[in-house]
Design a protein around this motif. Structure first.
Motif, PDB file in Angstrom:
ATOM      1  N   MET A 212       0.876  -1.229  -0.060  1.00  0.00           N
ATOM      2  CA  MET A 212      -0.025  -0.051   0.126  1.00  0.00           C
ATOM      3  C   MET A 212       0.873   1.321  -0.102  1.00  0.00           C
ATOM      4  SD  MET A 212      -3.383   0.617  -0.002  1.00  0.00           S
ATOM      5  CE  MET A 212      -4.243  -0.650   0.961  1.00  0.00           C
ATOM      6  N   LYS A 213       1.775   1.192   0.691  1.00  0.00           N
ATOM      7  CA  LYS A 213       2.924   2.493   0.954  1.00  0.00           C
ATOM      8  C   LYS A 213       3.676   2.514  -0.538  1.00  0.00           C
ATOM      9  CE  LYS A 213       6.257   4.427   3.967  1.00  0.00           C
ATOM     10  NZ  LYS A 213       7.144   4.435   5.209  1.00  0.00           N
ATOM     11  N   ILE A 214       4.002   1.281  -1.007  1.00  0.00           N
ATOM     12  CA  ILE A 214       4.545   1.516  -2.409  1.00  0.00           C
ATOM     13  C   ILE A 214       3.875   2.302  -3.417  1.00  0.00           C
ATOM     14  CG2 ILE A 214       5.519   0.289  -4.152  1.00  0.00           C
ATOM     15  CD1 ILE A 214       6.978  -1.668  -2.189  1.00  0.00           C
ATOM     16  N   ALA A 215       2.554   1.653  -3.441  1.00  0.00           N
ATOM     17  CA  ALA A 215       1.448   2.244  -4.373  1.00  0.00           C
ATOM     18  C   ALA A 215       1.137   3.756  -4.156  1.00  0.00           C
ATOM     19  CB  ALA A 215       0.257   1.363  -4.298  1.00  0.00           C
ATOM     20  N   ILE A 216       0.955   4.203  -2.893  1.00  0.00           N
ATOM     21  CA  ILE A 216       0.784   5.508  -2.723  1.00  0.00           C
ATOM     22  C   ILE A 216       1.708   6.410  -3.117  1.00  0.00           C
ATOM     23  CG2 ILE A 216       0.088   7.179  -0.888  1.00  0.00           C
ATOM     24  CD1 ILE A 216      -1.343   5.029   0.639  1.00  0.00           C
ATOM     25  N   ASN A 217       2.863   5.995  -2.954  1.00  0.00           N
ATOM     26  CA  ASN A 217       4.179   6.873  -3.276  1.00  0.00           C
ATOM     27  C   ASN A 217       4.381   7.023  -5.019  1.00  0.00           C
ATOM     28  OD1 ASN A 217       4.982   7.667  -0.765  1.00  0.00           O
ATOM     29  ND2 ASN A 217       6.139   5.670  -0.372  1.00  0.00           N
ATOM     30  N   LYS A 218       3.653   5.961  -5.407  1.00  0.00           N
ATOM     31  CA  LYS A 218       3.644   5.754  -6.963  1.00  0.00           C
ATOM     32  C   LYS A 218       2.576   6.739  -7.529  1.00  0.00           C
ATOM     33  CE  LYS A 218       7.030   2.938  -7.819  1.00  0.00           C
ATOM     34  NZ  LYS A 218       8.515   3.047  -8.697  1.00  0.00           N
ATOM     35  N   GLY A 219       1.519   7.004  -6.777  1.00  0.00           N
ATOM     36  CA  GLY A 219       0.446   7.813  -7.234  1.00  0.00           C
ATOM     37  C   GLY A 219      -0.951   7.269  -6.746  1.00  0.00           C
ATOM     38  N   LEU A 220      -0.953   6.162  -6.338  1.00  0.00           N
ATOM     39  CA  LEU A 220      -2.370   5.568  -5.959  1.00  0.00           C
ATOM     40  C   LEU A 220      -3.366   6.666  -5.125  1.00  0.00           C
ATOM     41  CD1 LEU A 220      -4.322   3.126  -6.099  1.00  0.00           C
ATOM     42  CD2 LEU A 220      -3.256   2.371  -3.809  1.00  0.00           C
ATOM     43  N   LYS A 221      -4.537   7.139  -5.283  1.00  0.00           N
ATOM     44  CA  LYS A 221      -5.441   7.524  -4.694  1.00  0.00           C
ATOM     45  C   LYS A 221      -6.420   6.649  -3.913  1.00  0.00           C
ATOM     46  CE  LYS A 221      -3.593  11.563  -5.770  1.00  0.00           C
ATOM     47  NZ  LYS A 221      -2.394  11.197  -6.621  1.00  0.00           N
ATOM     48  N   ILE A 222      -6.732   7.010  -2.768  1.00  0.00           N
ATOM     49  CA  ILE A 222      -7.676   5.962  -1.881  1.00  0.00           C
ATOM     50  C   ILE A 222      -8.908   7.055  -1.551  1.00  0.00           C
ATOM     51  CG2 ILE A 222      -7.966   4.411  -0.044  1.00  0.00           C
ATOM     52  CD1 ILE A 222      -4.922   3.968  -0.033  1.00  0.00           C
ATOM     53  N   TRP A 223      -9.767   6.500  -1.751  1.00  0.00           N
ATOM     54  CA  TRP A 223     -11.262   7.232  -1.477  1.00  0.00           C
ATOM     55  C   TRP A 223     -12.138   6.378  -0.788  1.00  0.00           C
ATOM     56  CZ3 TRP A 223     -12.495  12.272  -3.005  1.00  0.00           C
ATOM     57  CH2 TRP A 223     -11.604  12.876  -3.836  1.00  0.00           C
ATOM     58  N   ASN A 224     -12.696   6.796   0.477  1.00  0.00           N
ATOM     59  CA  ASN A 224     -13.566   6.324   1.244  1.00  0.00           C
ATOM     60  C   ASN A 224     -15.025   6.700   0.416  1.00  0.00           C
ATOM     61  OD1 ASN A 224     -12.725   4.801   2.970  1.00  0.00           O
ATOM     62  ND2 ASN A 224     -12.842   6.107   4.640  1.00  0.00           N
ATOM     63  N   ILE A 225     -16.022   5.792   0.156  1.00  0.00           N
ATOM     64  CA  ILE A 225     -17.254   5.808  -0.308  1.00  0.00           C
ATOM     65  C   ILE A 225     -18.360   5.749   0.701  1.00  0.00           C
ATOM     66  CG2 ILE A 225     -18.646   5.806  -2.275  1.00  0.00           C
ATOM     67  CD1 ILE A 225     -16.061   6.537  -3.044  1.00  0.00           C
ATOM     68  N   ASN A 226     -19.349   6.379   0.988  1.00  0.00           N
ATOM     69  CA  ASN A 226     -20.179   5.937   1.981  1.00  0.00           C
ATOM     70  C   ASN A 226     -21.706   5.968   1.553  1.00  0.00           C
ATOM     71  OD1 ASN A 226     -20.631   7.450   5.631  1.00  0.00           O
ATOM     72  ND2 ASN A 226     -20.508   5.436   4.797  1.00  0.00           N
ATOM     73  N   ILE A 227     -22.158   4.815   1.565  1.00  0.00           N
ATOM     74  CA  ILE A 227     -23.502   4.702   0.934  1.00  0.00           C
ATOM     75  C   ILE A 227     -24.603   4.252   2.168  1.00  0.00           C
ATOM     76  CG2 ILE A 227     -24.990   3.352  -0.749  1.00  0.00           C
ATOM     77  CD1 ILE A 227     -22.407   3.324  -2.591  1.00  0.00           C
ATOM     78  N   LYS A 228     -25.934   4.713   1.924  1.00  0.00           N
ATOM     79  CA  LYS A 228     -26.734   4.530   2.874  1.00  0.00           C
ATOM     80  C   LYS A 228     -27.824   3.348   2.252  1.00  0.00           C
ATOM     81  CE  LYS A 228     -30.495   6.171   5.758  1.00  0.00           C
ATOM     82  NZ  LYS A 228     -30.177   5.247   7.053  1.00  0.00           N
ATOM     83  N   ILE A 229     -28.008   2.218   2.993  1.00  0.00           N
ATOM     84  CA  ILE A 229     -28.811   1.282   2.302  1.00  0.00           C
ATOM     85  C   ILE A 229     -30.344   1.285   3.002  1.00  0.00           C
ATOM     86  CG2 ILE A 229     -29.467  -1.388   1.749  1.00  0.00           C
ATOM     87  CD1 ILE A 229     -27.267  -0.222   0.210  1.00  0.00           C
ATOM     88  N   THR A 230     -31.262   1.305   2.133  1.00  0.00           N
ATOM     89  CA  THR A 230     -32.702   0.881   2.782  1.00  0.00           C
ATOM     90  C   THR A 230     -33.493  -0.097   1.981  1.00  0.00           C
ATOM     91  OG1 THR A 230     -34.034   2.686   1.348  1.00  0.00           O
ATOM     92  CG2 THR A 230     -32.995   3.599   3.501  1.00  0.00           C
ATOM     93  N   LYS A 231     -34.911  -0.183   2.505  1.00  0.00           N
ATOM     94  CA  LYS A 231     -35.351  -1.319   1.687  1.00  0.00           C
ATOM     95  C   LYS A 231     -35.918  -0.904   0.279  1.00  0.00           C
ATOM     96  CE  LYS A 231     -38.048  -2.606   5.672  1.00  0.00           C
ATOM     97  NZ  LYS A 231     -39.323  -2.686   6.614  1.00  0.00           N
ATOM     98  N   GLU A 232     -35.846   0.385   0.002  1.00  0.00           N
ATOM     99  CA  GLU A 232     -36.269   1.044  -1.379  1.00  0.00           C
ATOM    100  C   GLU A 232     -35.111   1.456  -2.088  1.00  0.00           C
ATOM    101  OE1 GLU A 232     -37.173   2.651   1.524  1.00  0.00           O
ATOM    102  OE2 GLU A 232     -39.039   1.423   2.045  1.00  0.00           O
ATOM    103  N   LYS A 233     -33.842   1.659  -1.550  1.00  0.00           N
ATOM    104  CA  LYS A 233     -32.839   2.479  -2.258  1.00  0.00           C
ATOM    105  C   LYS A 233     -31.347   2.444  -1.637  1.00  0.00           C
ATOM    106  CE  LYS A 233     -34.127   6.887  -0.350  1.00  0.00           C
ATOM    107  NZ  LYS A 233     -34.855   8.186  -0.531  1.00  0.00           N
ATOM    108  N   ALA A 234     -30.554   2.968  -2.564  1.00  0.00           N
ATOM    109  CA  ALA A 234     -29.284   2.969  -2.096  1.00  0.00           C
ATOM    110  C   ALA A 234     -28.835   4.371  -2.448  1.00  0.00           C
ATOM    111  CB  ALA A 234     -27.967   1.956  -2.488  1.00  0.00           C
TER     112      ALA A 234
END
Length: 250
Positions: A212-234
């Motif tokens: 992971m450290k090698i990849a980030i130093n090469k330019g990898l970007k890491i993003w958190n995606i936050n999604i809410k689940i209900t009975k009808e939708k995401a």
């Protein structure tokens, strides 16, 4: 239609888990009838005993399938206000939907084209965007970042090795970065994060940390995606660049 929302064709049904039988099957009580459902994740789901836990179930009318019902989400809170999506394949479907609707302008600049399951040597990466941006999606379920209800039963932590595929994909992304491409690791949480916890360390944690450290130093970007689940939708709640935070902890 609000493009921040992905609507299910058929609403999910609420049920109660009776017990997890195998890696692939869970017995649930749906409308006072016990049925065997497909479990879309083979790994552990948090450090929780799933017996008597509330869940959301999807139904499929494809008669070629052995099990027509699938567990899509579970709940670790008393009032089922924060469903925890466990279908990792569904994360890719959601990411495609939100990318095509330009919901990640800070993450993906000037979206034009998207390809799914792009073959790289002897493996596949989830997305190729604009012909030069590779995006891999991960949905971690070993650590669940929510506050548990006091009645939730915790099971003992046991050592595990579940990050071999992650290591392989990070190494592929690193190689692509070295060839002048861009790369993103999208960590998708199908629930609202209410209690951020330290990841439980696998037996190959040090190897994960190194690649992971090698990849980030090469330019990898890491993003958190936050999604809410209900009975009808995401619903897309938020997305955040956590590259610096990961590099610090690595």
């Amino acid at each position: 239609m609000n493009e921040n929302n992905y609507y299910f064709n058929n609403h999910l049904q609420e049920a109660k888990i009776v017990k997890r039988e195998t890696q692939f099957t869970i017995k649930v009580n749906i409308n006072n009838k016990v049925e065997t459902c497909h479990c879309p994740v083979t790994s552990r789901i948090g450090n929780v005993d799933l017996n008597n836990i509330s869940c959301l179930v999807s139904s499929n009318k494809n008669n070629k399938r052995k099990l027509l019902n699938t567990i899509e989400a579970v709940s670790f809170d008393k009032n089922n206000e924060n469903w925890i999506g466990i279908n990792q394949i569904f994360s890719n479907k959601l990411m495609e939907f939100f990318i095509k609707n330009n919901k990640f302008p800070k993450m993906i600049n000037n979206f034009k084209t998207l390809k799914r399951e792009v073959k790289i040597d002897n493996s596949k990466l989830d997305f190729l965007i604009n012909n030069n941006l590779y995006l891999e999606v991960k949905t971690p379920l070993v650590t669940i970042n929510v506050k548990y209800d006091k009645n939730i039963k915790i099971v003992p932590f046991s050592k595990f090795t579940s990050y071999d595929r992650l290591i392989k994909h990070i190494e592929k992304l690193t190689k692509l970065l070295e060839n002048g491409n861009q790369a993103i690791l999208a960590i998708v949480y199908q629930y609202k994060i209410t209690n951020f916890k330290e990841w439980l360390h696998s037996l190959n944690y040090l190897e994960v940390k190194k690649v992971m450290k090698i990849a980030i130093n090469k330019g990898l970007k890491i993003w958190n995606i936050n999604i809410k689940i209900t009975k009808e939708k995401a619903s897309l709640l938020s997305y955040e660049n956590i590259t610096k935070k990961v590099l610090t902890c690595c």
